[in-house]
Design an enzyme around this catalytic site. Structure first.
Site, PDB file in Angstrom:
ATOM      1  N   TYR A  97       3.203   4.981  -5.002  1.00 45.34           N
ATOM      2  CA  TYR A  97       3.632   5.015  -6.463  1.00 45.34           C
ATOM      3  C   TYR A  97       3.736   6.162  -7.091  1.00 45.34           C
ATOM      4  O   TYR A  97       3.920   6.549  -8.117  1.00 45.34           O
ATOM      5  CB  TYR A  97       2.427   4.140  -6.996  1.00 45.34           C
ATOM      6  CG  TYR A  97       2.491   2.648  -7.205  1.00 45.34           C
ATOM      7  CD1 TYR A  97       2.973   1.864  -6.048  1.00 45.34           C
ATOM      8  CD2 TYR A  97       1.572   1.816  -8.026  1.00 45.34           C
ATOM      9  CE1 TYR A  97       2.744   1.076  -5.697  1.00 45.34           C
ATOM     10  CE2 TYR A  97       1.642   0.455  -7.700  1.00 45.34           C
ATOM     11  CZ  TYR A  97       2.219   0.107  -6.537  1.00 45.34           C
ATOM     12  OH  TYR A  97       2.321  -1.395  -6.263  1.00 45.34           O
TER      13      TYR A  97
ATOM     14  N   ASP B 145      -3.338  -2.311  -5.749  1.00 50.97           N
ATOM     15  CA  ASP B 145      -2.274  -3.118  -6.567  1.00 50.97           C
ATOM     16  C   ASP B 145      -2.408  -4.785  -5.851  1.00 50.97           C
ATOM     17  O   ASP B 145      -2.888  -5.760  -6.510  1.00 50.97           O
ATOM     18  CB  ASP B 145      -1.054  -2.733  -6.618  1.00 50.97           C
ATOM     19  CG  ASP B 145      -0.477  -3.254  -7.897  1.00 50.97           C
ATOM     20  OD1 ASP B 145      -0.824  -4.220  -8.377  1.00 50.97           O
ATOM     21  OD2 ASP B 145       0.793  -2.776  -8.138  1.00 50.97           O
TER      22      ASP B 145
END
Ligand code: NAD
Length: 343
Positions: A133, A238
């Site tokens: 990310y 996530d």
């Protein structure tokens, strides 16, 4: 309502309603928090599509960031980042710019919420600032693109130390690191090296185990009650968060926080749920639970406990539940039931 619980002080909290179901669940949460006795001034500011609609040129306006920096605490609804318009994810930006390096997501079985599993009680701790990310993507040649996975010793050590400290302070017994170091030898390898080092040198009191993430996911659905604290890098955290939400009743019941040294942002694990937005049916509980985490962070334990007892009673009674939990109640009706159950 008896007036036995009072706020220790008056707080200023940044409130980001967000997009989709965000304004509905934040409004419900705000009412619950105020009814429980918190003296609070909300500083309401936008992020996501709502910011663009209000005339800002960025999905994460500088004003919103500055307010969180100044007041140090925010309660945030989910936001939508428009896809394909050149905007970097609001959540990734927020976590990176405010250095909110630890995502903390408690996942617990709740009385009255029927699922396949009992006795689930774990906390996911996710590294929040790097990994895949990092947002570093390149087109090498037309038709070939790359996405860079970043791991730094500083960030891996910081999240490991946070996780072991968290486990110790909450009397948790074991940390399991999910990884894929057999394939990503350098990045996930570094993550493991840092976790092992912190365990050996600073927290030998906590049991430590490592699990390749694919096998770990299988074990999660076979026997989730065997896990205590789960530690992992950004992308894995996530994905595993939503998987674990599914073990205890879904995204409507899993809260979260994003913690840094300078600020903390409390938000549910779920997104803006465009499929049900604007209909008043979303479950506000995940954000209400996130607010309980926020109240503990603000040293308002009595108010936090009052809300927790009230929602536990509403769930256990089972008369007023939102649709995701098998009931028919709307968002505000569920919040009203929690307020009515406060003592
Ligand atoms: P989602 O979490 O919004 O929804 C997944 C499913 O769960 C949907 O069927 C939805 O109706 C249901 N759901 C989610 N929250 C619920 C609630 N409180 N009560 C009842 N049902 C609920 O995930 P998605 O559809 O993949 O993503 C939608 C948008 O949200 C995307 O733009 C995504 O980027 C964004 N998102 C934002 C955040 C955040 O701001 N923290 C997190 C995840 C996704």
């Amino acid at each position: 309502m008896p007036e036995t619980v009072t706020s220790t002080t008056r707080h200023t909290i940044v409130l980001i309603p967000g997009d989709g179901i965000g304004p509905e669940v934040t409004a419900a949460t705000k009412r619950v928090v105020e009814a429980a006795g918190l003296e609070v001034d909300w500083v309401e500011l936008p992020a996501g599509v709502a910011a663009l609609e209000q005339g800002y040129d960025n999905v994460l306006p500088e004003r919103t960031l500055a307010a969180i920096r100044a007041h140090k605490v925010a309660l945030k609804g989910p936001v939508t980042t428009p896809v394909g318009k050149g905007f970097k994810s609001v959540n990734v930006q927020l976590r990176q710019k405010l250095n909110l390096y630890a995502a903390v997501r408690p996942v617990r079985s709740l009385e009255g919420v029927k699922t396949r599993y009992d006795g689930v009680d774990m906390v996911i701790i996710r590294e929040n600032t790097e990994g895949l990310y990092s947002g570093i993507e390149n087109e090498v040649v037309p038709g070939v693109v790359t996405s860079l996975k970043v791991a730094s010793e500083a960030a891996c050590t910081r999240i490991a130390r946070y996780a072991f400290g968290y486990a110790t302070s909450r009397n948790r017994k074991k940390i399991t690191v999910f990884h894929k170091a057999n394939i990503m030898k350098l990045t996930d390898g570094l993550f493991l090296t840092c976790a092992r080092r912190i365990h050996e040198r600073e927290y030998p009191n906590i049991q430590y185990e490592e699990m390749i993430i694919d096998a770990g996911c299988m074990k999660l659905v076979q026997d989730p009650a065997r896990f205590d604290v789960l530690l992992m890098e950004n992308l894995y955290g996530d994905l595993v968060s939503d998987l674990c939400a599914g073990l205890v009743g879904g995204l409507g019941v899993v809260p979260g926080s994003n913690i840094g040294d300078e600020a903390a942002v409390f938000e549910a694990v779920h997104g803006s749920a465009p499929d049900i937005a604007g209909r008043g049916v979303a479950n506000p509980l995940a954000l209400i639970m996130s607010a309980v985490m926020m109240l503990n962070h603000l040293n308002e334990q009595a108010i936090a406990e009052r809300i927790k007892r009230a929602y536990n009673r509403v769930l256990a009674e089972g008369r007023t539940l939102t649709r995701d939990l098998g009931g028919t109640a709307g968002t505000q009706e569920f919040a009203d039931a929690i307020i009515a159950a406060m003592e």
